[in-house]
Design a protein around this motif. Structure first.
Motif: not given
Length: 200
Positions: A132-135, A140-146, A150-151, A183-190
């Protein structure tokens, strides 16, 4: 900046972190062409992670509905999934049950589009899963297995991990709409958990 220049910059930045750009994306240079650059220390400061909701099964993607809801695609290794809505207080409702392979979500005003036929395996096979692109204009990249966020500064190619310890992250987005901090980054996970990555 023109559309072509923007595409080139994004493709090069994504290549630098191991994300393959589309075959049609113009790429002027490979990962080696991106020189390391110093980042603003505040931009890469560690952030705290809290749980918004959990116990939701395997979550694939998220989108804010601009009406105070966070929509998440709840997929399954076996059987149908669903589209669920979470409010800032962690309450969960089902918007659309019995969906085969729910994936990407796009909100366009009152219309919600849901990609179906997606499988969890596709996210597990690639370490970078969503972006996603931040403000601040950074990627901002979700590193699944990591299990990390990552910004990446698209202007310099500089990258840093701003949050870790987020198991099997599948999707991320900055807050949008009533009750969700932009300003908060929300994530989902498996692991069926929605988390919030706060600036410190």
């Amino acid at each position: 900046m023109g559309r072509r220049a923007r595409s080139t910059r994004v493709a090069v930045v994504l290549a630098a972190v191991g994300v393959a750009p589309l075959a049609t994306a113009p790429v002027a240079a490979g990962p080696a062409a991106i020189a390391p650059a110093a980042a603003d220390p505040a931009a890469c400061a560690p952030r705290s992670v809290t749980t918004v909701a959990s116990g939701l099964g395997v979550l694939e993607n998220l989108a804010f509905d601009e009406r105070g809801g966070l929509l998440v695609s709840n997929t399954s290794f076996v059987g149908p999934g669903a589209l669920r809505r979470i409010t800032p207080d962690g309450s969960v409702t089902t918007v659309l049950p019995e969906v085969t392979g729910p994936g990407g979500i796009v909100v366009d005003g009152p219309t919600v589009c849901l990609n179906v036929g997606n499988t969890t395996v596709s996210g597990l096979l690639s370490m970078p899963d969503d972006l996603t692109i931040g403000p601040d204009g950074a990627l901002y990249i979700a590193l699944n297995l990591g299990g990390a966020v990552l910004r990446v500064d698209p202007a310099t190619g500089h990258s840093c991990r701003i949050a870790e310890g987020i198991p099997l992250m599948s999707s991320l987005a900055f807050g949008s709409g009533p009750g969700w901090d932009p300003n908060v980054l929300y994530t989902t996970g498996f692991d069926g958990t929605v988390r919030a990555v706060h600036p410190v």
